[in-house]
Design a protein around this motif. Structure first.
Motif, PDB file in Angstrom:
ATOM      1  N   GLY A   1     -20.285  63.499 -38.752  1.00 12.22           N
ATOM      2  CA  GLY A   1     -19.020  63.897 -38.280  1.00 12.22           C
ATOM      3  C   GLY A   1     -18.090  63.329 -38.526  1.00 12.22           C
ATOM      4  O   GLY A   1     -16.938  63.902 -37.831  1.00 12.22           O
ATOM      5  N   THR A   2     -18.191  61.717 -37.685  1.00 13.68           N
ATOM      6  CA  THR A   2     -17.370  60.731 -38.157  1.00 13.68           C
ATOM      7  C   THR A   2     -16.840  60.320 -38.896  1.00 13.68           C
ATOM      8  O   THR A   2     -16.757  59.981 -40.392  1.00 13.68           O
ATOM      9  N   PHE A   3     -15.321  60.326 -39.004  1.00 15.93           N
ATOM     10  CA  PHE A   3     -14.008  60.012 -40.465  1.00 15.93           C
ATOM     11  C   PHE A   3     -12.778  59.202 -39.424  1.00 15.93           C
ATOM     12  O   PHE A   3     -12.685  59.354 -38.512  1.00 15.93           O
ATOM     13  N   GLY A   4     -12.157  58.884 -40.703  1.00 16.36           N
ATOM     14  CA  GLY A   4     -10.822  58.361 -39.867  1.00 16.36           C
ATOM     15  C   GLY A   4     -10.007  59.534 -40.452  1.00 16.36           C
ATOM     16  O   GLY A   4      -8.779  59.440 -38.675  1.00 16.36           O
ATOM     17  N   TRP A   5      -9.861  60.496 -40.965  1.00 20.92           N
ATOM     18  CA  TRP A   5      -9.276  61.775 -41.698  1.00 20.92           C
ATOM     19  C   TRP A   5      -9.605  63.352 -41.828  1.00 20.92           C
ATOM     20  O   TRP A   5     -10.606  62.607 -42.801  1.00 20.92           O
ATOM     21  N   ASP A   6      -9.051  63.871 -41.220  1.00 24.80           N
ATOM     22  CA  ASP A   6      -9.710  65.104 -41.996  1.00 24.80           C
ATOM     23  C   ASP A   6      -8.953  65.312 -43.504  1.00 24.80           C
ATOM     24  O   ASP A   6      -8.240  64.102 -44.055  1.00 24.80           O
ATOM     25  N   ASP A   7      -9.538  65.961 -44.492  1.00 25.77           N
ATOM     26  CA  ASP A   7      -9.030  66.314 -45.409  1.00 25.77           C
ATOM     27  C   ASP A   7      -7.820  66.597 -45.836  1.00 25.77           C
ATOM     28  O   ASP A   7      -7.350  67.049 -46.525  1.00 25.77           O
ATOM     29  N   GLU A   8      -7.689  66.811 -44.818  1.00 23.84           N
ATOM     30  CA  GLU A   8      -5.460  67.641 -44.756  1.00 23.84           C
ATOM     31  C   GLU A   8      -4.955  66.420 -43.928  1.00 23.84           C
ATOM     32  O   GLU A   8      -3.526  66.900 -43.870  1.00 23.84           O
ATOM     33  N   GLY A   9      -5.295  65.436 -44.259  1.00 26.96           N
ATOM     34  CA  GLY A   9      -5.155  64.222 -43.472  1.00 26.96           C
ATOM     35  C   GLY A   9      -4.678  64.389 -41.892  1.00 26.96           C
ATOM     36  O   GLY A   9      -3.752  63.503 -41.690  1.00 26.96           O
ATOM     37  N   VAL A  10      -4.890  65.333 -41.397  1.00 30.49           N
ATOM     38  CA  VAL A  10      -4.920  65.061 -39.394  1.00 30.49           C
ATOM     39  C   VAL A  10      -6.343  63.861 -39.127  1.00 30.49           C
ATOM     40  O   VAL A  10      -7.007  63.466 -39.178  1.00 30.49           O
ATOM     41  N   PRO A  11      -5.402  63.395 -38.231  1.00 30.64           N
ATOM     42  CA  PRO A  11      -6.548  62.856 -37.838  1.00 30.64           C
ATOM     43  C   PRO A  11      -7.757  62.796 -36.768  1.00 30.64           C
ATOM     44  O   PRO A  11      -7.553  63.434 -36.303  1.00 30.64           O
ATOM     45  N   ALA A  12      -8.322  61.791 -37.044  1.00 29.84           N
ATOM     46  CA  ALA A  12      -9.664  62.326 -36.585  1.00 29.84           C
ATOM     47  C   ALA A  12      -9.351  62.378 -34.380  1.00 29.84           C
ATOM     48  O   ALA A  12      -8.677  61.123 -34.734  1.00 29.84           O
ATOM     49  N   GLN A  13      -9.846  62.687 -33.443  1.00 33.14           N
ATOM     50  CA  GLN A  13      -9.380  63.524 -32.154  1.00 33.14           C
ATOM     51  C   GLN A  13     -10.870  63.784 -31.389  1.00 33.14           C
ATOM     52  O   GLN A  13     -11.756  64.098 -32.390  1.00 33.14           O
ATOM     53  N   ARG A  14     -11.030  63.567 -30.491  1.00 32.79           N
ATOM     54  CA  ARG A  14     -11.205  64.373 -29.571  1.00 32.79           C
ATOM     55  C   ARG A  14     -10.627  66.268 -29.061  1.00 32.79           C
ATOM     56  O   ARG A  14      -9.537  65.606 -27.509  1.00 32.79           O
ATOM     57  N   THR A  15     -11.843  67.042 -29.387  1.00 33.32           N
ATOM     58  CA  THR A  15     -11.096  68.307 -28.900  1.00 33.32           C
ATOM     59  C   THR A  15     -12.294  68.668 -27.253  1.00 33.32           C
ATOM     60  O   THR A  15     -13.267  68.338 -27.470  1.00 33.32           O
ATOM     61  N   PRO A  16     -11.595  69.513 -26.336  1.00 34.32           N
ATOM     62  CA  PRO A  16     -12.689  69.616 -25.590  1.00 34.32           C
ATOM     63  C   PRO A  16     -12.622  71.297 -25.435  1.00 34.32           C
ATOM     64  O   PRO A  16     -12.006  71.944 -26.052  1.00 34.32           O
ATOM     65  N   ILE A  17     -13.976  72.173 -25.585  1.00 38.72           N
ATOM     66  CA  ILE A  17     -14.538  72.796 -26.295  1.00 38.72           C
ATOM     67  C   ILE A  17     -14.919  73.859 -25.181  1.00 38.72           C
ATOM     68  O   ILE A  17     -14.276  75.052 -25.505  1.00 38.72           O
ATOM     69  N   VAL A  18     -15.696  73.503 -24.282  1.00 40.28           N
ATOM     70  CA  VAL A  18     -16.546  73.945 -22.628  1.00 40.28           C
ATOM     71  C   VAL A  18     -15.983  73.095 -21.742  1.00 40.28           C
ATOM     72  O   VAL A  18     -16.812  72.340 -22.060  1.00 40.28           O
ATOM     73  N   ALA A  19     -15.673  73.529 -21.036  1.00 36.46           N
ATOM     74  CA  ALA A  19     -14.885  72.392 -20.445  1.00 36.46           C
ATOM     75  C   ALA A  19     -16.024  72.930 -19.093  1.00 36.46           C
ATOM     76  O   ALA A  19     -15.546  74.185 -17.676  1.00 36.46           O
ATOM     77  N   GLU A  20     -17.013  72.073 -18.153  1.00 33.92           N
ATOM     78  CA  GLU A  20     -17.703  73.287 -17.035  1.00 33.92           C
ATOM     79  C   GLU A  20     -17.837  74.536 -17.136  1.00 33.92           C
ATOM     80  O   GLU A  20     -17.411  75.561 -15.665  1.00 33.92           O
ATOM     81  N   GLY A  21     -18.401  74.609 -17.999  1.00 34.74           N
ATOM     82  CA  GLY A  21     -18.695  75.824 -17.975  1.00 34.74           C
ATOM     83  C   GLY A  21     -17.301  77.281 -18.681  1.00 34.74           C
ATOM     84  O   GLY A  21     -18.029  77.988 -19.574  1.00 34.74           O
ATOM     85  N   ILE A  22     -16.428  76.851 -18.959  1.00 39.56           N
ATOM     86  CA  ILE A  22     -15.809  77.739 -19.346  1.00 39.56           C
ATOM     87  C   ILE A  22     -14.999  76.917 -21.439  1.00 39.56           C
ATOM     88  O   ILE A  22     -14.380  76.131 -21.293  1.00 39.56           O
ATOM     89  N   PHE A  23     -14.828  78.782 -21.736  1.00 44.44           N
ATOM     90  CA  PHE A  23     -13.797  77.986 -23.143  1.00 44.44           C
ATOM     91  C   PHE A  23     -12.549  77.344 -22.869  1.00 44.44           C
ATOM     92  O   PHE A  23     -12.237  78.122 -22.397  1.00 44.44           O
ATOM     93  N   SER A  24     -12.492  76.858 -23.807  1.00 46.92           N
ATOM     94  CA  SER A  24     -11.517  75.829 -23.664  1.00 46.92           C
ATOM     95  C   SER A  24     -10.365  75.739 -25.111  1.00 46.92           C
ATOM     96  O   SER A  24      -9.729  74.824 -25.012  1.00 46.92           O
TER      97      SER A  24
END
Length: 485
Positions: free
Chosen positions: A306-329
């Motif tokens: 699931g790795t790329f440079g930009w998504d198909d709306e032109g948004v840069p690839a990035q890292r997003t926290p989804i769950v942090a120490e068990g808490i949905f985020s």
């Protein structure tokens, strides 16, 4: 590609669009299938075309064509505008896009060896040799080996000034052996390195070479035969250790799909349903799992599917926290869904072809590693079951109640692997299950599992998604036949 895209954008603006984006794409894929010592088929296909997506009067319009000609670009632009105008007659709230500065640049999948440059006979021989290694085991009745690799060249441009060119490769392979009991006709299958298709990544042919398929052939053949005489996995509440690939699939099904914001909002329910992770839970207090559970969506992981440079709306690839120490985020978002919860897109929109609308799709949704060694994790478990490689799954349309079956399991007794079991299954409810996780193996045993055929939408689109995971331990899990725990 660029000239066609710019012509379509200009035409759509003249026809009345307030926003336009264009994707011009060409995808080439080659596949090789071997079964029972014979080449079943070699395929090679190329598909190319473009699409125009517009906003008119606050509504989306979309049209596409395989004819990449200037006159066709103008016709498709006009058609997209007409569709948007018609949609606006029955649309609800007008579409709002999260802010995005103009994006300029290019991205190419890093690799050592282009899989298309490797001679075909060499790739075929690798699969035949792996197949022969499985066939060498007495009792193995069916063997298969496959390989597939693709190149996607695409150009994205928008009326906001973005111009992006990407060349994405994905490469993968797998083998499987099935043993059959001649008296009962029972069948047992072992797969490597993963089941249901192949293990794949955004890498070159070196990825397949590193799998060492030939030297694993005899092992999985022997395990398939041994499973025929293995006892059934016992039922009851057990401590369960899942291997990396099974943990990754658990992440895919019970976290990856329910964090897709279009699914959460009810905009998309095709194929895999809606979500239990409703927006009221994004409050910094909803407990998705135990304190050791940290999940991220990261489109920048080297070599992951699931790795790329930009998504198909032109948004840069990035890292997003989804769950942090068990808490949905966090969620996977698009430019038109993120503003509905007061946020901006985190670059999670992709399409499986030039003639398909882009939609929110998983990038690399991963369970972050812990600090355990696998051997220490086994040694620390007095009584449990170790489960490896998926065999079956069932999950409700809110991604809450689930059941998974695995190809192979071992008893864990007094800190050691013991009896081999067959037909092992486990069930659970997502937050309770992840809440029972008390140990995750460390970075040395964290690997990225890739599935090239994740389905979503109507008609169904497939997408290449990745999931990093290491073996993990879960307490008090219902194993075998039983009610939801």
């Amino acid at each position: 590609m660029r000239d066609l895209a710019i012509r379509a954008i200009n035409a759509a603006r003249q026809f009345g669009a307030s926003y336009v984006d264009v994707r011009v794409m060409e995808r080439t894929a080659e596949g090789i299938e071997v079964k029972n010592g014979r080449v079943e088929g070699v395929s090679n296909a190329t598909s190319s075309g473009f699409n125009v997506r517009v906003i008119v009067n606050g509504a989306w319009g979309f049209a596409s064509s395989a004819r990449m000609e200037n006159a066709e670009a103008e016709r498709i632009a006009q058609q997209a505008v007409q569709i948007a105008r018609a949609s606006a007659l029955v649309a609800g709230d007008p579409v709002r896009l999260s802010a995005l500065p103009p994006q300029k640049g290019s991205y190419r999948t890093p690799m050592h060896t282009n899989p298309f440059s490797v001679p075909l006979h060499q790739k075929v021989q690798l699969l035949l040799d792996a197949d022969a290694a499985m066939q060498s085991v007495k009792g193995v009745a069916i063997t298969s080996a496959n390989m597939e690799y693709s190149r996607e060249h695409k150009f994205f441009a928008s009326s906001e000034g973005s111009e992006i060119e990407q060349e994405l490769f994905d490469t993968g392979a797998a083998i499987s052996a099935t043993a059959v009991d001649p008296d009962s006709s029972e069948m047992q299958t072992r797969s490597y390195p993963n089941s249901f298709g192949r293990q794949a990544g955004t890498v070159g042919y070196e990825f397949i070479e590193a799998m060492d398929l030939i030297n694993h052939g005899a092992r999985i053949g022997e395990e398939a035969v041994r499973l025929l005489t293995a006892p059934q996995c016992p039922s009851g509440l057990k401590t369960v250790i899942l291997d990396g690939p099974q943990t990754a699939l658990q992440v895919h099904e019970s976290c990856g799909h329910p964090i897709e914001l279009d699914r959460v909002l009810g905009y998309e329910a095709g194929f895999v349903g809606k979500s239990f992770l409703t927006t009221d839970k994004l409050n910094g207090h909803y407990r998705y799992g135990s304190n050791v559970v940290n999940l991220t969506a990261d489109a920048t992981v080297p070599g992951a599917l699931g790795t790329f440079g930009w998504d198909d709306e032109g948004v840069p690839a990035q890292r997003t926290p989804i769950v942090a120490e068990g808490i949905f985020s966090g969620y996977l978002m698009s430019r038109d869904t993120a503003p509905l919860i007061g946020l901006s897109s985190n670059g999670c929109v992709r399409s499986d072809g030039w003639n398909r609308l882009p939609m929110i799709r998983m990038t690399n949704v991963s369970l972050e590693p812990g600090n355990w060694k696998f051997a220490d994790l086994i040694a620390d478990t007095a009584d449990g079951i170790y489960m490896s490689i998926n065999k079956s799954w069932s999950i409700d349309d809110r991604r809450l109640n689930f059941q998974f079956g695995v190809e192979l399991a071992y008893e864990i007794k007094d800190g050691k692997l013991g009896q081999l079991y067959k037909n092992a299954t486990y069930t659970g409810i997502t937050p309770q299950f992840w809440g029972s996780c008390d140990a995750i193996c460390g970075p040395d045993e964290w690997t990225v599992w890739g599935t090239p055929n994740c389905g979503k939408g109507e008609p169904m689109q497939v997408m290449r998604t990745g999931h990093g995971a290491a073996p993990a331990r879960f307490r008090n899990v219902q194993v075998g036949v039983g009610r939801w725990s």
